[in-house]
Enzyme design. Structure first.
Site, PDB file in Angstrom:
ATOM      1  N   LYS A 154      -1.857  -6.690  12.293  1.00 58.98           N
ATOM      2  CA  LYS A 154      -2.850  -7.256  11.368  1.00 58.98           C
ATOM      3  C   LYS A 154      -3.153  -8.683  11.811  1.00 58.98           C
ATOM      4  CE  LYS A 154      -3.394  -7.829   6.306  1.00 58.98           C
ATOM      5  NZ  LYS A 154      -2.768  -7.556   4.999  1.00 58.98           N
ATOM      6  N   SER A 174      -5.477  -4.839   1.753  1.00 60.42           N
ATOM      7  CA  SER A 174      -6.189  -5.667   2.706  1.00 60.42           C
ATOM      8  C   SER A 174      -5.929  -5.288   4.165  1.00 60.42           C
ATOM      9  CB  SER A 174      -5.785  -7.125   2.500  1.00 60.42           C
ATOM     10  OG  SER A 174      -4.401  -7.291   2.763  1.00 60.42           O
ATOM     11  N   SER A 196      -1.149  -4.016  -0.246  1.00 64.54           N
ATOM     12  CA  SER A 196      -2.007  -4.021   0.948  1.00 64.54           C
ATOM     13  C   SER A 196      -1.539  -3.182   2.130  1.00 64.54           C
ATOM     14  CB  SER A 196      -2.225  -5.450   1.421  1.00 64.54           C
ATOM     15  OG  SER A 196      -3.252  -6.011   0.660  1.00 64.54           O
TER      16      SER A 196
HETATM   17  N1  GLN Z   1      -5.297  -5.878  -3.369  1.00 62.99           N
HETATM   18  C1  GLN Z   1      -4.381  -6.859  -3.830  1.00 62.99           C
HETATM   19  C2  GLN Z   1      -5.068  -8.194  -3.925  1.00 62.99           C
HETATM   20  O1  GLN Z   1      -6.224  -8.244  -3.739  1.00 62.99           O
HETATM   21  C3  GLN Z   1      -3.184  -6.912  -2.940  1.00 62.99           C
HETATM   22  C4  GLN Z   1      -3.405  -7.665  -1.677  1.00 62.99           C
HETATM   23  C5  GLN Z   1      -2.233  -7.633  -0.761  1.00 62.99           C
HETATM   24  O2  GLN Z   1      -1.278  -6.884  -0.958  1.00 62.99           O
HETATM   25  N2  GLN Z   1      -2.282  -8.493   0.246  1.00 62.99           N
HETATM   26  O3  GLN Z   1      -4.482  -9.177  -4.192  1.00 62.99           O
END
Ligand code: GLN
Length: 476
Positions: free
Chosen positions: A78, A153, A177
């Site tokens: 990532k 994400s 994410s």
């Molecule tokens: N979707 C969640 C957020 O927007 C989790 C993001 C993540 O785990 N980095 O915060």
């Protein structure tokens, strides 16, 4: 060769048996990326370096030297993980010109294990999002239906595995994410126990919640990758020596939280959950209803603690450090103006929203009402899990209330976007390990939208998740 046809160990065996060379595997990986370039899974490719790693492995094989299990294996990272000499944008315009000057601990471990890093994957800006639509590099599309989101994400990492470009990719999970994009793309995603994997060299989103973990095709591969990256690190004070405790029971007891099986779940998801539970019952596991009474406060707690940490972590991106946004400094007259212009032009809408929210909940007069209170509720949520784990060994839940939604469907409704993480967020608040496993083998092109289930374990008990997950995947 076709990367998709292998598991990590069958790849290793075939490579050692000279069925293909490490270089051929890398070339194959890039062909697959090229074929799927419309999915937009990658931000940066690292072909020269990957080929040089592969060439070293091929020389060792030619000399009949032993190669490590991960030697020559194509993997992806990532874009919030620092890989020395390469851009680490974290999906943001503000870092689009920044190159990492050192390797993060996980990256170093992977390099030391002989794996070949083929590129950096697309992601929501600073890991904030559930659909990958918040990336400065454009959205990532779902390989099962390109009109749908990949999840986020870590969308690019999930897609790189689902589309067969790599056998493993890495992401970070702050509120889901890893597990949510794994579910939308039909691959396995692991969020390890907080502190079991070093965060050194991970661009921080919310430091008390972030954890790096692998995306793989199978639970067996997830276990291999977890062991490759975990361990105490003197560069991250929250890490600890992971003692693998083995389960002594013949059959683990699985808890089902009544608060998670609610009306809002899509019937398509519910059907898959029922089927999965039946398979697990046939395998000898017993189910027990449990209660996690503070579940209803998890989302609001997360959306206070997370933005508070985000606003603090993102303060360092000021246009002075880490490069800024090109040409801005030319016509600024004061430092304050530089900060305002850089941050205004460099951060996307969601990042700005969270910095504002975080600054507000930490501000004097509101700190006790919001931030301090959220920390207390976080402890209650954690206690719920501790109590439940007195009766059961692992907890079974859906990963998401719906399968992958359409691109654009939720972009104007942040609240409905936030709700898609309802089943994953409590795990981060409690620091527990959890794995997202496909309910069946999803083949790209079959037209079926994947649905995953989640197993949540006790602290340090990834072994329980792997044990049940491997039995399940061997029986479907
Ligand atoms: N979707 C969640 C957020 O927007 C989790 C993001 C993540 O785990 N980095 O915060």
């Amino acid at each position: 060769m076709n990367i998709e046809d292998f598991s990590i160990s069958s790849f290793h065996n075939a490579l050692c048996a000279k069925e293909f060379s490490a270089r051929e595997a890398i070339e194959e990986s890039y062909k697959t990326i090229e074929k799927n370039k419309d999915l937009n899974a990658f931000i940066t490719l690292t072909k020269e370096e990957a080929i040089s790693v592969a060439a070293d492995i091929d020389v060792k094989i030619a000399k009949k030297e032993d190669i490590p299990l991960l030697g020559g294996l194509p993997i992806a990272l990532k874009d919030n993980m620092l890989l020395s000499g390469f851009r680490a944008s974290a999906g943001s315009k503000i870092l689009s010109e920044y190159k990492a000057v050192y390797d993060g601990t996980v990256v170093k471990k992977l390099k030391d294990s002989g794996a070949a890093i083929i590129g950096k994957t697309n992601m929501d800006e600073f890991a904030m999002g559930s659909s990958n639509e918040n990336s400065a590099f454009g959205p990532v599309k779902n390989p099962h239906d390109s009109e749908r989101v990949s999840g986020g994400s870590s969308g690019g990492s999930a897609v790189s595995v689902a589309s067969g470009a790599v056998l493993a990719a890495f992401g970070s999970d702050t509120g889901g994410s890893i597990r949510q994009p794994a579910a939308f793309c039909g691959v396995v995603g692991l969020k390890p126990t907080y502190g079991s994997v070093s965060r050194f060299g991970l661009i921080a989103m919310a430091s008390s919640l972030d954890q790096i973990g692998p995306f793989t095709k199978s639970v067996a591969d997830s276990e291999i990758m977890f062991h490759a990256i975990q361990g105490k690190d003197k560069l991250d004070a929250t890490t600890f020596e992971h003692k693998t405790e083995c389960n002594k029971k013949e059959h683990l007891v699985i808890g089902v939280p009544k608060e998670y099986f609610i009306d809002g779940i899509d019937p398509y998801v519910s059907r898959h959950m029922e089927k999965t539970m039946n398979v697990l019952k046939k395998l000898g596991y017993s189910f027990k209803e449990i209660s996690l009474p503070h579940t209803k406060y998890a989302l609001s707690t997360y959306y206070i603690i997370m933005p508070a940490e985000v606003s603090t972590n993102l303060a360092r991106f000021d246009g002075v450090r880490y490069l800024g946004v090109s040409n801005i400094e030319k016509d600024v007259r004061s430092l304050k103006e530089l900060y305002i212009k850089t941050r205004g032009a460099g951060f996307g809408g969601e990042a700005r929203r969270r910095v504002l929210l975080g600054t507000f909940v930490l501000s004097s007069g509101y700190y006790d009402a919001y931030y301090a209170k959220a920390q207390k509720v976080r402890a209650l949520i954690s206690n719920d899990f501790d109590n439940a784990f007195k009766d059961v060994d692992v907890i079974f839940t859906p990963v998401t209330p719906t399968p992958a939604f359409k691109i654009g469907e939720k972009t104007n409704d942040p609240l409905s976007m936030y709700l898609s993480d309802i089943f994953t967020i409590p795990v981060n608040l409690a620091g527990l390990p959890a794995i997202s496993i496909p309910t069946k083998k999803y083949v790209v092109g079959s037209g079926e939208l994947p649905v995953n289930f989640q197993l949540i374990g006790k602290h340090y008990r990834e072994t329980d998740l792997f044990e049940i997950g491997k039995k399940y995947e061997n029986n479907i």
